[in-house]
Scaffold this active site. Structure first.
Site, mmCIF file in Angstrom:
data_model
loop_
_atom_site.group_PDB
_atom_site.id
_atom_site.type_symbol
_atom_site.label_atom_id
_atom_site.label_comp_id
_atom_site.label_asym_id
_atom_site.label_seq_id
_atom_site.Cartn_x
_atom_site.Cartn_y
_atom_site.Cartn_z
ATOM 1 N N GLY A 158 0.819 -1.205 0.000
ATOM 2 C CA GLY A 158 0.000 0.000 0.000
ATOM 3 C C GLY A 158 0.854 1.257 0.000
ATOM 4 C CB CYS A 159 0.051 4.739 -0.944
ATOM 5 S SG CYS A 159 -1.502 5.015 -0.041
ATOM 6 C CE1 TYR A 160 -0.791 8.279 4.362
ATOM 7 C CE2 TYR A 160 -2.763 6.929 4.188
ATOM 8 C CZ TYR A 160 -2.170 8.180 4.269
ATOM 9 O OH TYR A 160 -2.942 9.317 4.256
ATOM 10 C CB THR A 162 5.134 2.110 -0.347
ATOM 11 O OG1 THR A 162 4.535 0.925 -0.873
ATOM 12 C CG2 THR A 162 6.331 2.479 -1.219
ATOM 13 C CB ALA A 163 5.876 6.609 2.076
#
Length: 358
Positions: A158-160, A162-163
């Site tokens: 997911g995006c969160y 990942t970062a």
């Protein structure tokens, strides 16, 4: 030789980003796009940016044309992916899933956080986790499986997560982080991260000129972050919505182990050097110089991740900050990056690496 590719959920924001990337990929031919709500409508009528580039029209998620693909990218909500994946695999189609359905290794954890029973838990044992910089082994195994003639399932991060994980995991792997204490994650995302369906929070009149936290203490990306960091019940994750279309910034505060605190502990240059060594084979990640912090505007439209690092000696913490484009590195671009690896191409192939500077 190129591969035949389809995008399920192509009418959504992540799906449209996938369409953009696949159309520009030298080794992929886009042959199917699906949207139950837009079936029969030309892709270019929904997204005029594709006018003159493709004549494809949307079909439904259950169209048999999907079974003739080499690879399918799934940009559909959780449970919708789970309903489609087994049949695609049975027909020899490799799947790159952007949903949460196969990210969590434990079906019980999935059910607890997503309030849905997992209908194909056996696939959780064989799927590859799609975060190339941190799970290269998973993707190498998937590439070997595909090369042997079998389809693979890649569950893209997911995006969160990942970062956050790109920012935090190198410090944990170095042994700098204390074995106890909260790992605090404050992350901010653009409105596209909430999906195409508008609600009271994402409506223009609510989102414009506004910044707010949401899902505090209960956001579904929490167990995924804890799984990647191997930090069960330690992550305090607070997401925020910002009046941006694209972009995600995650600030992670990591408590340092006693040996690395104080004036004789870590120094900023040492931290930067260790991170650069960790990511030396990761062309999508750039670790900034000590004292520099990343900006979302520096990565928007790309599959890149910029990381900034700072020590707070007084509090005994390391602050690691990562910026990504939530639609590209956080979703569509990451899926294409994973596909590149699985098919034996350079992981950067077909992916934009330079952001729009102004």
């Amino acid at each position: 030789m190129g591969i035949q590719v389809g995008v399920m959920g192509a009418a959504g924001y992540a799906g449209a980003e996938l369409v953009r990337l696949v159309l520009g990929h030298p080794d992929m031919e886009l042959t199917a796009v699906t949207s139950n709500a837009d079936a029969g409508v030309a892709l270019a009528d929904v997204y005029p940016a594709f006018a003159g580039v493709t004549d494809l029209a949307f079909t439904t998620h259950d169209d048999p044309i999907l079974f003739d693909l080499d690879a399918a990218f799934l940009a559909v909500p959780h449970t919708a992916a789970m309903a489609a994946v087994p049949a695609l695999l049975e027909h020899g189609v490799s799947v790159f899933d952007l949903s949460a359905d196969y990210r969590l290794k434990d079906a019980g954890v999935y059910q607890a956080w997503y309030n849905a029973e997992h209908t194909s838990p056996e696939l959780l044992e064989t799927r590859a986790f799609g975060l190339p910089e941190l799970f290269a082994g998973d993707l190498a195994s998937a590439a070997a499986t595909r090369a042997a003639g079998d389809p693979v399932l890649v569950a893209c991060a997911g995006c969160y997560p990942t970062a956050t994980s790109l920012a935090a995991l190198p410090a944990i792997k170095q042994g700098w982080v204390a074995d106890a204490g909260a790992i605090v994650v404050d992350a901010i995302s653009g409105v596209t991260g909430a999906g195409k369906g508008a609600n009271q929070r994402t409506h223009f009149c609510s989102a414009d000129e506004n910044l707010e936290a949401y899902g505090v203490g209960k956001h579904r990306h929490t167990p995924e972050i804890e799984q990647i960091l191997d930090a069960k019940d330690r992550v305090v994750f607070t997401p925020h919505l910002a009046p941006l279309k694209r972009g995600l910034l995650s600030t992670v505060t990591l408590p340092l182990a006693a040996d690395f605190m104080g004036d004789d502990g870590l120094n900023a240059d040492e931290v930067v050097a260790a991170y650069r060594e960790f990511y030396k084979d990761s062309p999508m990640v750039r670790v900034l110089d000590a004292g520099q912090m990343p900006k979302t505007s520096s990565v928007v439209g790309t599959c890149g991740c910029h990381i900034g690092l700072a020590l707070n000696r007084r509090a005994g913490v390391l602050v690691a900050v990562a910026a990504i484009d939530n639609l590209c590195k956080g979703a569509a671009g990451q899926a294409v990056q994973c596909a590149n690896i699985v098919y034996g191409w350079d992981q950067r192939r077909g992916l934009p690496m330079v952001a729009i500077p102004v």
